[in-house]
Every structure is written in structure tokens, then in C-alpha cells.
Design an enzyme around this catalytic site. Structure first.
Site, PDB file in Angstrom:
ATOM      1  N   ASN A 244       0.856  -1.187   0.000  1.00  0.00           N
ATOM      2  CA  ASN A 244       0.000   0.000   0.000  1.00  0.00           C
ATOM      3  C   ASN A 244       0.890   1.234   0.000  1.00  0.00           C
ATOM      4  OD1 ASN A 244      -2.344   1.643   0.360  1.00  0.00           O
ATOM      5  ND2 ASN A 244      -1.899   1.766   2.563  1.00  0.00           N
TER       6      ASN A 244
ATOM      7  N   HIS B 235       0.947   5.252   1.283  1.00  0.00           N
ATOM      8  CA  HIS B 235       0.255   6.127   2.240  1.00  0.00           C
ATOM      9  C   HIS B 235       0.990   7.464   2.311  1.00  0.00           C
ATOM     10  CE1 HIS B 235      -2.247   7.196   5.604  1.00  0.00           C
ATOM     11  NE2 HIS B 235      -1.167   7.549   6.277  1.00  0.00           N
TER      12      HIS B 235
ATOM     13  N   SER C 135       4.995   6.713   2.243  1.00  0.00           N
ATOM     14  CA  SER C 135       5.562   5.410   2.602  1.00  0.00           C
ATOM     15  C   SER C 135       4.892   4.322   1.778  1.00  0.00           C
ATOM     16  CB  SER C 135       5.285   5.083   4.075  1.00  0.00           C
ATOM     17  OG  SER C 135       5.651   6.143   4.924  1.00  0.00           O
TER      18      SER C 135
ATOM     19  N   ASP D 205      -3.223   1.100   7.351  1.00  0.00           N
ATOM     20  CA  ASP D 205      -1.915   1.742   7.109  1.00  0.00           C
ATOM     21  C   ASP D 205      -0.837   1.186   8.036  1.00  0.00           C
ATOM     22  OD1 ASP D 205      -3.138   3.351   5.175  1.00  0.00           O
ATOM     23  OD2 ASP D 205      -3.786   4.782   6.695  1.00  0.00           O
TER      24      ASP D 205
END
Ligand code: GAR
Length: 316
Positions: A108, A110, A137, A146
Site C-alpha cells: 500500500n 500512504h 511510505s 496503514d
């Protein structure tokens, strides 16, 4: 070069998805996009993907139970043979079951320097706190929003007078650089000798009284002043394999393992019947299983007193 198959999940503009997509057009990019999926059929990013000939799928999650929706997404991902999932502004909490199915294979992006500012309004929080840097990140997805091990970050300087909009714009530039590079490294690492050697080393050296020497040109792990229990081999005698060699009970177990999975297990040349080769370069290594193999092998050569003292004998 076979490219890793990546599916991207989006909910909105999809600019990060686009960055991943355009980076994937380079011939030496180690991944390709096989699907862009969204929980919002109106997500603008879907149009970008369609224009580039990437398969898309979308369905509104509204009124659906989380597990049922995620099961449908999972079905789509598997249907296109996705090996990795990249979340790119996918603003929906994932079910634990979905996260477990893609454990170690889902990343992911973020817009903060995690672990700072999970969730929403990251730039406002960074500015408010008087931080010198905002940033972004990329992390491996684990249960929890997250959350999960950070793979890479880019700090972005906050300048006097910055607003959420001005900072967000610069962080977006950073995101578009960071994500393709990090995803490329991530999908490649399960075939990278340095990464694989590091994983084996961490697991082997965590065993009691383990030490590392070089033997026959290979990193080799043994018990201090004792016997060897593991070798890391990389293209040994030009065999083209990256593998771990561990001790087993003998010819019977060796034959059984090779019959079980002849792509993964092999008889290591010059080592005889007491060892098995386990390929690490197939891209789907189960590191818990490798940890168990190493412990079992360690136990096979450890003096009884040491094994007993360390209380690991009960495991077998
Ligand atoms: C990106 O800034 C991404 O970091 C963020 O959503 C935006 C999506 O933009 N993700 C999160 O906040 C995840 N918690 P995009 O649709 O243009 O790529």
C-alpha cells in the site's frame, strides 16, 4: 524475463495506479498490471487503465457485507492470475480474511512518514505538528489500517506557508516516484540472491550457538565448533539454482520429498542422501517452513545437551 502479475485496487483518481502503469511499460520493469479493480465504478482511474488496454473490474461496495465484497474482489484477482496486489488510494478497510489470503504479497502507499499519521488528513496533521517533513511510505499490508512493515519512504520538506494543497501536490510527485520503484524491488526480491541469503542468514543465526563460515564457496551455517546444519547455494557448479541445503534423515525422506514436489526439492550434488536441496528462487517460498527446516536440521546436529538446554527438542 517473466514479469510478476500485479493487480491494483483503486477508489479514486488513480494517479498512483497510472504511475505504476506507465513505469510497467519499460521493457526492464519486473512487473506488469493485469487488472485495475475498484469499489467505485465512477473512479476516474478506471478510464486511464481502460485507455491503456488493462483489464478493469468495478462494483460498488454499497449495501454489501465486507467479507462478501472482498471475496468477490479476491475472485477477480485470482481469475486474472494476479501474484501481487498494490493498493493505490483504495479507501476501504479490507477484511482480515482478504489480508490473510494476500499476506506478504500486498503493498500500500500512504501519504505520510509512517508510523506517523495513519488514516486520513495526513498533511494537515504534519503541518499542524510543525514537522519539518511530510512524505510518503510504501508498506506491506497487514491487518490494521496503514500498518505493516515499511519497505521505503520519501521525506518531502515542508516549507513556510505550505497549505494542505501545496504539500499534497509535492508528496504526490514523491509518491509517483516511490511506488513504481518500490513495487519493482518488492516483486523481484523473492528471486534476488542478496535478499534470499539475508532471510536464510537471519533465520539460521537466530538458532542457539549458530555461526556462519564459507565452505566450498557457499555461506554455511553450523554450531560453534560443531557440525554444519545448512548451506546457502547460489548457482553452485552452474546449476542455476538458489537453494537451501538442510539435513534430513536419509535416502527415503529425500526420495519422498522429491516425489512430493520435484520443482522445489532436489538431491544436492556431492552431498549424499543425508541432505535435501530446497529451492528458494521459485517466488513462493514459505519462510515459516524454511524456519522449521532450519530448526530441524540444527537439531539433527546439535549436541543433546545443547538441544535440551534450549528447550527446542519438544518441537519434533
Ligand atoms: C494517495 O495519496 C495515497 O497515498 C492515498 O490516497 C491517494 C490516492 O491518490 N492513500 C491513502 O491515504 C491510504 N491510506 P490517487 O488515487 O491519485 O493515486
Amino acid at each position: 524475463m517473466t514479469k510478476a502479475k500485479v493487480a491494483v485496487l483503486i477508489s479514486g483518481a488513480g494517479t498512483n495506479m497510472a504511475a505504476l502503469l506507465y513505469a510497467a511499460k519499460a521493457t526492464d520493469c519486473p512487473y506488469e498490471l493485469v487488472l485495475v479493480a475498484s469499489n467505485d465504478p465512477e473512479a476516474a482511474g478506471l478510464k486511464i487503465a481502460e485507455a491503456e488496454g488493462i483489464a478493469t473490474w468495478s462494483l460498488s461496495h454499497k449495501g454489501m457485507n465486507r467479507d462478501a465484497f472482498d471475496a468477490l474482489v479476491d475472485e477477480q484477482l485470482r481469475g486474472v492470475g494476479a501474484e501481487f496486489v498494490a493498493l493505490a488510494g483504495y479507501m476501504r478497510i479490507l477484511s482480515d480474511d482478504f489480508v490473510a489470503r494476500w499476506a506478504g504479497k500486498m503493498v500500500n502507499i500512504h501519504p505520510s512518514l509512517l508510523p506517523l499519521y495513519k488514516g486520513l488528513n495526513t498533511h494537515a496533521q504534519a503541518i499542524e505538528a510543525g514537522d519539518k517533513f511530510g512524505g510518503c511510505s510504501v508498506h506491506i499490508v497487514t491487518p490494521g489500517v496503514d500498518d505493516g512493515p515499511v519497505l521505503a519512504q520519501t521525506p518531502v520538506a515542508i516549507v513556510p506557508g505550505d497549505t494542505v494543497e501545496t504539500l499534497a501536490r509535492r508528496v504526490q510527485f514523491a509518491e509517483h516516484q516511490l511506488y513504481p520503484a518500490t513495487l519493482a524491488a518488492f516483486v523481484s526480491r523473492e528471486r534476488s540472491p542478496d535478499y534470499l541469503r539475508g532471510r536464510v542468514r537471519d533465520l539460521a543465526m537466530a538458532l542457539p550457538e549458530a555461526d556462519e563460515v564459507v565452505s566450498h564457496g557457499m555461506p554455511c551455517f553450523g554450531i560453534v565448533k560443531g557440525k554444519k546444519f545448512a548451506y546457502f547455494t547460489e548457482d553452485h557448479h552452474g546449476d542455476g539454482k538458489i537453494a537451501l541445503l538442510v539435513k534430513i534423515s536419509g535416502a527415503e525422506e529425500q526420495a519422498m520429498l522429491i516425489e512430493l514436489d520435484e520443482d522445489r526439492y532436489y538431491r544436492p550434488a556431492y552431498f549424499g542422501d543425508g541432505w535435501i536441496g530446497i529451492r528458494l528462487d521459485l517466488g513462493d517460498t514459505d519462510w515459516d517452513a524454511i524456519g522449521k527446516w532450519l530448526r530441524k536440521s540444527w537439531l539433527a546436529v546439535a549436541p543433546k545437551k545443547l538441544a535440551g538446554l534450549m528447550g527446542v527438542a519438544d518441537e519434533f
